[in-house]
Write a protein that holds these residues in place. Structure first.
Motif, short mmCIF file in Angstrom:
data_model
loop_
_atom_site.label_atom_id
_atom_site.label_comp_id
_atom_site.label_asym_id
_atom_site.label_seq_id
_atom_site.Cartn_x
_atom_site.Cartn_y
_atom_site.Cartn_z
N SER A 34 0.84 -1.21 0.00
CA SER A 34 0.00 0.00 0.00
C SER A 34 0.87 1.26 0.00
O SER A 34 0.55 2.24 -0.67
N LEU A 35 1.95 1.22 0.76
CA LEU A 35 2.84 2.38 0.83
C LEU A 35 3.55 2.61 -0.51
O LEU A 35 3.70 3.74 -0.96
N ILE A 36 3.96 1.53 -1.17
CA ILE A 36 4.59 1.64 -2.49
C ILE A 36 3.58 2.21 -3.49
O ILE A 36 3.90 3.09 -4.29
N ASP A 37 2.34 1.72 -3.40
CA ASP A 37 1.24 2.27 -4.21
C ASP A 37 1.12 3.77 -3.96
O ASP A 37 1.01 4.57 -4.88
N GLY A 38 1.12 4.13 -2.67
CA GLY A 38 1.01 5.53 -2.27
C GLY A 38 2.17 6.37 -2.78
O GLY A 38 2.00 7.53 -3.16
N GLN A 39 3.37 5.78 -2.81
CA GLN A 39 4.53 6.50 -3.34
C GLN A 39 4.34 6.80 -4.82
O GLN A 39 4.63 7.90 -5.28
N SER A 40 3.81 5.82 -5.56
CA SER A 40 3.60 6.05 -7.00
C SER A 40 2.51 7.08 -7.25
O SER A 40 2.50 7.74 -8.28
N MET A 41 1.59 7.26 -6.29
CA MET A 41 0.51 8.24 -6.42
C MET A 41 0.90 9.60 -5.83
O MET A 41 0.12 10.55 -5.91
N GLY A 42 2.07 9.65 -5.18
CA GLY A 42 2.52 10.91 -4.61
C GLY A 42 1.92 11.23 -3.25
O GLY A 42 2.05 12.35 -2.78
N ILE A 43 1.29 10.25 -2.59
CA ILE A 43 0.70 10.52 -1.28
C ILE A 43 1.53 9.95 -0.13
O ILE A 43 1.20 10.14 1.03
N HIS A 63 9.40 -0.66 3.18
CA HIS A 63 9.46 -1.77 4.14
C HIS A 63 9.69 -1.22 5.55
O HIS A 63 9.02 -1.62 6.50
N MET A 64 10.62 -0.28 5.67
CA MET A 64 10.90 0.32 6.97
C MET A 64 9.70 1.14 7.45
O MET A 64 9.35 1.10 8.64
N PHE A 65 9.04 1.87 6.55
CA PHE A 65 7.84 2.62 6.92
C PHE A 65 6.79 1.68 7.50
O PHE A 65 6.12 2.00 8.48
N ALA A 66 6.62 0.51 6.85
CA ALA A 66 5.62 -0.46 7.30
C ALA A 66 5.95 -0.99 8.69
O ALA A 66 5.08 -1.08 9.56
N ILE A 67 7.22 -1.31 8.92
CA ILE A 67 7.65 -1.81 10.23
C ILE A 67 7.39 -0.76 11.31
O ILE A 67 6.86 -1.07 12.39
N MET A 68 7.74 0.49 11.03
CA MET A 68 7.53 1.55 12.01
C MET A 68 6.05 1.77 12.30
O MET A 68 5.66 1.98 13.45
N THR A 69 5.22 1.70 11.27
CA THR A 69 3.78 1.91 11.44
C THR A 69 3.19 0.80 12.31
O THR A 69 2.44 1.08 13.25
N LEU A 70 3.54 -0.45 12.00
CA LEU A 70 3.03 -1.57 12.80
C LEU A 70 3.52 -1.49 14.24
O LEU A 70 2.77 -1.74 15.18
#
Length: 196
Positions: free
Chosen positions: A134-143, A150-157
């Motif tokens: 989802s975060l990679i998707d969001g990066q491609s959409m600019g959000i 991967h690190m963003f996901a770990i920190m969020t969880l």
């Protein structure tokens, strides 16, 4: 009471017994006493204590997994921010509405045995992969900011687990909507690139 209702009754009471006593201290006798059923009735539905515990955890995994919906940037009826808040609200709601199971997940399920630890690790890895995608998707959409998704996901969880630990295990009293707003603010100050 039909079989499905009886099974659910046993599951709910077992969940409460595990939450109160912990997995190792809980006995089948405690579960059947709380459920108001005979020991033989328990064995009609579950092979042993481990089987009922595993089903409780599996149901929670499923409920949490179903809580997250894909963010649609082109949806004219809902802003991206509103969709992200709704996802946060659904996850937090699933964890808060069933504090007994959340307590089990955060404490009793960890270190039960190597097989169960692998199952728990696998669940967190799957949730992490979904979040990372989802975060990679969001990066491609600019959000979502560029960076290591991967690190963003770990920190969020990690942040979410720690908040839920304090709310459920330590009695931190925050209304659900305040938790949602604070998590959203935290993410907005971090990797989210959207307007509230």
């Amino acid at each position: 009471m039909d079989k499905a209702e009886r099974r659910q009754q046993i599951l709910l009471n077992a969940r409460d017994v595990f939450a109160k006593r912990g997995y190792h201290a809980a006995k089948i006798d405690d579960i059947v006493a709380a459920a108001g059923v005979a020991r033989g009735t328990f064995y009609l539905y579950f092979e042993d204590k481990r089987a009922i515990f595993e089903e409780i955890v599996d149901r929670t995994f499923t409920r949490i997994g179903m809580a997250v919906l894909r963010v649609e940037t082109e949806d004219p009826s809902r802003s991206v921010a509103a969709q992200i808040k709704e996802n946060i609200r659904r996850i937090v709601g699933a964890l808060i509405e069933d504090p007994a199971t959340t307590k089990i997940l955060l404490s009793d399920a960890v270190g039960l045995d190597p097989a169960f630890d692998r199952k728990l690790l696998s669940f967190y890895e799957e949730i992490g992969k979904l979040l990372e995608a989802s975060l990679i998707d969001g990066q491609s959409m600019g959000i979502v900011a560029q960076g290591d998704a991967h690190m963003f996901a770990i920190m969020t969880l990690g942040a979410l687990k720690e908040i839920m630990y304090h709310v459920v295990m330590r009695g931190l009293e925050y209304p659900q909507e305040r938790i949602v707003e604070e998590i959203f603010s935290f993410l907005s100050a971090g990797y989210l690139r959207i307007q509230p």
